[in-house]
Scaffold this motif. Structure first.
Motif, PDB file in Angstrom:
ATOM      1  N   ILE A 196      35.249  42.986  29.201  1.00 50.24           N
ATOM      2  CA  ILE A 196      34.348  41.849  29.406  1.00 50.24           C
ATOM      3  C   ILE A 196      34.443  41.355  30.842  1.00 50.24           C
ATOM      4  O   ILE A 196      33.421  41.061  31.484  1.00 50.24           O
ATOM      5  CB  ILE A 196      34.664  40.726  28.393  1.00 50.24           C
ATOM      6  N   LEU A 197      35.671  41.269  31.382  1.00 50.27           N
ATOM      7  CA  LEU A 197      35.843  40.846  32.772  1.00 50.27           C
ATOM      8  C   LEU A 197      35.144  41.808  33.729  1.00 50.27           C
ATOM      9  O   LEU A 197      34.491  41.369  34.691  1.00 50.27           O
ATOM     10  CB  LEU A 197      37.330  40.750  33.122  1.00 50.27           C
ATOM     11  N   LEU A 198      35.279  43.104  33.471  1.00 46.93           N
ATOM     12  CA  LEU A 198      34.612  44.087  34.327  1.00 46.93           C
ATOM     13  C   LEU A 198      33.093  43.951  34.272  1.00 46.93           C
ATOM     14  O   LEU A 198      32.415  44.036  35.294  1.00 46.93           O
ATOM     15  CB  LEU A 198      35.022  45.504  33.934  1.00 46.93           C
ATOM     16  N   LEU A 199      32.563  43.771  33.083  1.00 46.96           N
ATOM     17  CA  LEU A 199      31.116  43.646  32.945  1.00 46.96           C
ATOM     18  C   LEU A 199      30.583  42.356  33.573  1.00 46.96           C
ATOM     19  O   LEU A 199      29.541  42.353  34.223  1.00 46.96           O
ATOM     20  CB  LEU A 199      30.716  43.690  31.460  1.00 46.96           C
ATOM     21  N   VAL A 200      31.294  41.280  33.389  1.00 47.33           N
ATOM     22  CA  VAL A 200      30.819  39.987  33.861  1.00 47.33           C
ATOM     23  C   VAL A 200      30.969  39.860  35.376  1.00 47.33           C
ATOM     24  O   VAL A 200      30.092  39.329  36.058  1.00 47.33           O
ATOM     25  CB  VAL A 200      31.580  38.847  33.133  1.00 47.33           C
ATOM     26  N   PHE A 201      32.073  40.355  35.905  1.00 47.25           N
ATOM     27  CA  PHE A 201      32.339  40.192  37.336  1.00 47.25           C
ATOM     28  C   PHE A 201      32.014  41.424  38.166  1.00 47.25           C
ATOM     29  O   PHE A 201      32.309  41.458  39.357  1.00 47.25           O
ATOM     30  CB  PHE A 201      33.806  39.794  37.561  1.00 47.25           C
ATOM     31  N   ALA A 202      31.388  42.441  37.587  1.00 49.62           N
ATOM     32  CA  ALA A 202      31.030  43.640  38.344  1.00 49.62           C
ATOM     33  C   ALA A 202      30.106  43.335  39.524  1.00 49.62           C
ATOM     34  O   ALA A 202      30.327  43.861  40.618  1.00 49.62           O
ATOM     35  CB  ALA A 202      30.406  44.672  37.415  1.00 49.62           C
ATOM     36  N   GLY A 210      38.120  32.346  43.495  1.00 48.52           N
ATOM     37  CA  GLY A 210      37.865  32.732  42.117  1.00 48.52           C
ATOM     38  C   GLY A 210      38.383  34.127  41.816  1.00 48.52           C
ATOM     39  O   GLY A 210      38.723  34.440  40.684  1.00 48.52           O
ATOM     40  N   MET A 211      38.449  34.956  42.841  1.00 48.26           N
ATOM     41  CA  MET A 211      38.971  36.310  42.665  1.00 48.26           C
ATOM     42  C   MET A 211      40.435  36.273  42.233  1.00 48.26           C
ATOM     43  O   MET A 211      40.866  37.077  41.404  1.00 48.26           O
ATOM     44  CB  MET A 211      38.809  37.063  43.992  1.00 48.26           C
ATOM     45  N   ASP A 212      41.174  35.334  42.767  1.00 45.90           N
ATOM     46  CA  ASP A 212      42.586  35.187  42.388  1.00 45.90           C
ATOM     47  C   ASP A 212      42.700  34.841  40.905  1.00 45.90           C
ATOM     48  O   ASP A 212      43.548  35.381  40.194  1.00 45.90           O
ATOM     49  CB  ASP A 212      43.227  34.105  43.262  1.00 45.90           C
ATOM     50  N   TYR A 213      41.826  33.977  40.424  1.00 43.59           N
ATOM     51  CA  TYR A 213      41.854  33.605  39.014  1.00 43.59           C
ATOM     52  C   TYR A 213      41.488  34.792  38.122  1.00 43.59           C
ATOM     53  O   TYR A 213      42.096  35.003  37.076  1.00 43.59           O
ATOM     54  CB  TYR A 213      40.892  32.434  38.760  1.00 43.59           C
ATOM     55  N   VAL A 214      40.512  35.582  38.543  1.00 43.94           N
ATOM     56  CA  VAL A 214      40.126  36.761  37.771  1.00 43.94           C
ATOM     57  C   VAL A 214      41.294  37.731  37.658  1.00 43.94           C
ATOM     58  O   VAL A 214      41.565  38.288  36.585  1.00 43.94           O
ATOM     59  CB  VAL A 214      38.887  37.445  38.399  1.00 43.94           C
ATOM     60  N   MET A 215      42.015  37.928  38.744  1.00 46.53           N
ATOM     61  CA  MET A 215      43.155  38.853  38.707  1.00 46.53           C
ATOM     62  C   MET A 215      44.288  38.318  37.827  1.00 46.53           C
ATOM     63  O   MET A 215      44.963  39.089  37.139  1.00 46.53           O
ATOM     64  CB  MET A 215      43.671  39.105  40.131  1.00 46.53           C
ATOM     65  N   SER A 216      44.493  37.017  37.854  1.00 48.79           N
ATOM     66  CA  SER A 216      45.551  36.467  36.991  1.00 48.79           C
ATOM     67  C   SER A 216      45.164  36.594  35.513  1.00 48.79           C
ATOM     68  O   SER A 216      46.021  36.858  34.665  1.00 48.79           O
ATOM     69  CB  SER A 216      45.835  35.011  37.355  1.00 48.79           C
ATOM     70  N   VAL A 217      43.867  36.419  35.186  1.00 45.71           N
ATOM     71  CA  VAL A 217      43.422  36.606  33.805  1.00 45.71           C
ATOM     72  C   VAL A 217      43.512  38.086  33.434  1.00 45.71           C
ATOM     73  O   VAL A 217      43.870  38.444  32.309  1.00 45.71           O
ATOM     74  CB  VAL A 217      41.975  36.074  33.623  1.00 45.71           C
ATOM     75  N   TRP A 218      43.214  38.981  34.359  1.00 42.20           N
ATOM     76  CA  TRP A 218      43.240  40.428  34.123  1.00 42.20           C
ATOM     77  C   TRP A 218      44.639  40.884  33.702  1.00 42.20           C
ATOM     78  O   TRP A 218      44.788  41.713  32.814  1.00 42.20           O
ATOM     79  CB  TRP A 218      42.799  41.149  35.405  1.00 42.20           C
ATOM     80  N   ARG A 219      45.673  40.346  34.365  1.00 39.92           N
ATOM     81  CA  ARG A 219      47.048  40.778  34.063  1.00 39.92           C
ATOM     82  C   ARG A 219      47.457  40.457  32.632  1.00 39.92           C
ATOM     83  O   ARG A 219      48.190  41.212  32.006  1.00 39.92           O
ATOM     84  CB  ARG A 219      48.013  40.115  35.043  1.00 39.92           C
ATOM     85  N   GLY A 220      46.978  39.326  32.113  1.00 37.40           N
ATOM     86  CA  GLY A 220      47.398  38.939  30.762  1.00 37.40           C
ATOM     87  C   GLY A 220      46.380  39.271  29.684  1.00 37.40           C
ATOM     88  O   GLY A 220      46.518  38.801  28.556  1.00 37.40           O
ATOM     89  N   ALA A 221      45.364  40.053  30.003  1.00 39.03           N
ATOM     90  CA  ALA A 221      44.283  40.309  29.042  1.00 39.03           C
ATOM     91  C   ALA A 221      44.516  41.614  28.284  1.00 39.03           C
ATOM     92  O   ALA A 221      45.182  42.530  28.767  1.00 39.03           O
ATOM     93  CB  ALA A 221      42.954  40.371  29.772  1.00 39.03           C
ATOM     94  N   ASP A 222      43.930  41.677  27.083  1.00 38.21           N
ATOM     95  CA  ASP A 222      43.947  42.929  26.339  1.00 38.21           C
ATOM     96  C   ASP A 222      42.765  43.788  26.795  1.00 38.21           C
ATOM     97  O   ASP A 222      41.998  43.398  27.668  1.00 38.21           O
ATOM     98  CB  ASP A 222      43.895  42.647  24.823  1.00 38.21           C
ATOM     99  N   SER A 223      42.609  44.975  26.210  1.00 38.07           N
ATOM    100  CA  SER A 223      41.589  45.911  26.685  1.00 38.07           C
ATOM    101  C   SER A 223      40.167  45.371  26.476  1.00 38.07           C
ATOM    102  O   SER A 223      39.295  45.576  27.311  1.00 38.07           O
ATOM    103  CB  SER A 223      41.751  47.262  25.990  1.00 38.07           C
ATOM    104  N   ARG A 224      39.910  44.679  25.364  1.00 36.64           N
ATOM    105  CA  ARG A 224      38.577  44.121  25.108  1.00 36.64           C
ATOM    106  C   ARG A 224      38.229  43.083  26.172  1.00 36.64           C
ATOM    107  O   ARG A 224      37.120  43.050  26.713  1.00 36.64           O
ATOM    108  CB  ARG A 224      38.542  43.497  23.716  1.00 36.64           C
TER     109      ARG A 224
END
Length: 123
Positions: free
Chosen positions: A39-45, A21-35
């Motif tokens: 959200i990713l940081l807060l949810v997956f912290a 799942g960490m791989d998926y989070v990183m792939s979403v992180w690369r294409g995400a905007d700042s907002r």
């Protein structure tokens, strides 16, 4: 019902699913905007903190616990050998007899003559 519960428990206990799942989070992180990154940081912290804790536990075990265990075993082995030799020396000093010698009847191995003929061996 029980089969579904067992499958879900095995899914939760399988670490590769979390690391996958960490791989998926990183792939979403690369294409995400700042907002979305916030959200990713807060949810997956909690997951990131747990992964860091797991990594630190492994490093701590390798650097401190494992060498301490090995040195402790070597130390006890050394003390056992040292006290065993001291006990043998003390026993010989106080009684005049060897302790635990293989020659219990005080027979010198050079005095034993073995008379074996080649014909006896062939039979």
């Amino acid at each position: 019902m029980l089969k579904n519960i067992l499958e879900y428990i095995s899914y939760l206990l399988k670490p590769s699913t979390y690391l996958g799942g960490m791989d998926y989070v990183m792939s979403v992180w690369r294409g995400a905007d700042s907002r979305e990154k916030i959200i990713l940081l807060l949810v997956f912290a909690p997951m990131f903190i747990a992964m860091c804790g797991l990594l630190m536990s492994v490093v701590y075990f390798i650097l401190f616990v494992l060498p301490l265990f090995l040195f402790r075993m070597l130390g006890w082995g050394f003390l056992t050998a040292l006290f065993g030799l001291a006990g043998k020396f003390g026993y010989k000093y106080f009684t005049g007899r060897e302790f635990g010698s293989s020659n219990s009847n005080n027979i010198d191995p050079k005095d034993v003559i073995i008379d074996v003929k080649f014909e006896d061996i062939k039979k």
